[in-house]
Design an enzyme around this catalytic site. Structure first.
Site, PDB file in Angstrom:
ATOM      1  N   TYR A   1      10.787  -9.920   3.896  1.00 42.78           N
ATOM      2  CA  TYR A   1      10.654 -11.090   4.772  1.00 42.78           C
ATOM      3  C   TYR A   1      10.349 -10.667   6.200  1.00 42.78           C
ATOM      4  O   TYR A   1      11.103  -9.907   6.808  1.00 42.78           O
ATOM      5  CB  TYR A   1      11.949 -11.906   4.728  1.00 42.78           C
TER       6      TYR A   1
ATOM      7  N   TYR B   1      -1.158  -2.999  12.933  1.00 45.72           N
ATOM      8  CA  TYR B   1       0.212  -3.161  13.392  1.00 45.72           C
ATOM      9  C   TYR B   1       0.628  -1.945  14.200  1.00 45.72           C
ATOM     10  O   TYR B   1       0.094  -0.847  14.030  1.00 45.72           O
ATOM     11  CB  TYR B   1       1.179  -3.397  12.229  1.00 45.72           C
TER      12      TYR B   1
ATOM     13  N   ARG C   1      -3.116  -9.464  12.969  1.00 49.48           N
ATOM     14  CA  ARG C   1      -3.603  -9.594  11.594  1.00 49.48           C
ATOM     15  C   ARG C   1      -4.114 -10.996  11.272  1.00 49.48           C
ATOM     16  O   ARG C   1      -4.395 -11.296  10.105  1.00 49.48           O
ATOM     17  CB  ARG C   1      -2.487  -9.203  10.622  1.00 49.48           C
TER      18      ARG C   1
ATOM     19  N   ASP D   1       9.803   0.505   0.964  1.00 51.94           N
ATOM     20  CA  ASP D   1       8.619   0.629   0.114  1.00 51.94           C
ATOM     21  C   ASP D   1       8.705   1.896  -0.730  1.00 51.94           C
ATOM     22  O   ASP D   1       8.299   1.907  -1.894  1.00 51.94           O
ATOM     23  CB  ASP D   1       7.354   0.679   0.975  1.00 51.94           C
TER      24      ASP D   1
ATOM     25  N   LEU E   1       0.834  -1.206   0.000  1.00 50.29           N
ATOM     26  CA  LEU E   1       0.000   0.000   0.000  1.00 50.29           C
ATOM     27  C   LEU E   1       0.866   1.251   0.000  1.00 50.29           C
ATOM     28  O   LEU E   1       0.570   2.221  -0.716  1.00 50.29           O
ATOM     29  CB  LEU E   1      -0.931   0.010   1.216  1.00 50.29           C
TER      30      LEU E   1
END
Length: 295
Positions: free
Chosen positions: A162, A81, A97, A256, A28
């Site tokens: 990861y 989170y 989650r 990201d 996102l």
């Protein structure tokens, strides 16, 4: 043509500098950065049918993200989170989650249409976190989409992001990541993730060469203050793009942001060095504020 990004969006609770609900999630974050850069981006996920889900979808739409395939789950809600940032700006996470709506996105009405449109898109992007949180059937569908796109000469970008807590063991994560590497044309790994996932001490050049052995067109290995290592098919020696110094308040979402900057340059037909520099610039900007996305 649109870029299709598959993943999980979550509520973000930030424990540094006061409490508050925000939103984030690795793919996102990348989707929002790309939309802010003027690209057509469709985000594929699942959220709930509650007022918070309504508000977040409206916020993503206001950012310019195509939310037609933000699917609604009848019985599940958003994952959550929490970020804790230490005195050096390094972050750690806690997750809630297990009942995330995104875990069942591939079982919801509307996913068939999303996959059909994604098959024709300019770019498809997902991460190892995307694979971690969806069902085994969903994994097969996403990997099949990617493999078919690669066979058809269309691009697929993949980040081996990861998070050990999302997996029962590293062996399953390694097997799925390797399949994703085979199906991708653009690799966006991080050196520390790769070392932890594969239990290796490879340097960035060795990581780049390993990824290229799976017939990627290009790989950009993120290495924080060490810069970025670019590898391309047909070139034996990967190229190092050095990093510039940056003030670090919060490292959340920096990788990201790099991916978004890199892919934005790629979508604009920039040189690979320019793509890497664009990614590094956006990552530096992200390091300078709290949270994964500056709101």
């Amino acid at each position: 043509m649109t870029t299709f990004i598959f993943g999980e969006a979550m509520l973000e609770y930030h424990s540094h500098g006061g409490a508050g609900l925000r939103y984030g999630g690795d793919t996102l974050n990348t989707a929002i950065h790309l939309a802010r850069a003027g690209h057509d981006v469709a985000y594929v996920t699942a959220i709930g049918n509650d007022p918070i889900s309504d508000a977040l979808e409206a916020a993503w739409s206001a950012e310019g993200v195509d939310t037609r395939y933000v699917l609604r789950h009848p019985a599940r809600n958003l994952g959550i989170y929490a970020i804790h940032v230490d005195g050096d700006g390094e972050r750690s996470f806690l997750y809630w989650r297990d009942r995330s709506a995104a875990r069942e996105m591939f079982e919801l009405p509307g996913m068939h249409s999303a996959l059909a449109e994604a098959a024709l898109a300019r770019l498809v992007y997902f991460s190892l976190i995307s694979l971690a949180i969806i069902s085994p059937e969903g994994r097969e569908q996403l990997l099949a989409l990617s493999a078919q796109r690669k066979a058809d000469g269309k691009d697929v970008a993949y980040d081996s992001n990861y998070r050990p807590a999302l997996w029962e063991g590293a062996q399953c994560a390694r097997a799925l990541s390797e399949r994703a590497m085979v199906a991708a044309t653009i690799g966006l790994p991080t050196n520390t993730d790769e070392r932890e996932l594969w239990e290796t001490d490879e340097d960035e050049q060795e990581i780049a060469k390993r990824w290229l052995s799976f017939h990627q067109g290009v790989v950009a290995v993120k290495a924080a203050e060490r810069g970025c290592v670019l590898g391309t098919t047909g070139h034996e020696m990967p190229q190092i793009v050095p990093a510039k110094s940056a003030e670090m308040i919060d490292s959340s979402g920096a990788g990201d942001a790099f991916n978004a900057g890199f892919l934005s340059g790629w979508l604009n037909s920039r040189s690979l060095v320019e793509c890497a520099e664009s990614g590094q610039a956006l990552a530096r900007k992200t390091l300078s504020h709290q949270g994964a996305i500056m709101l």
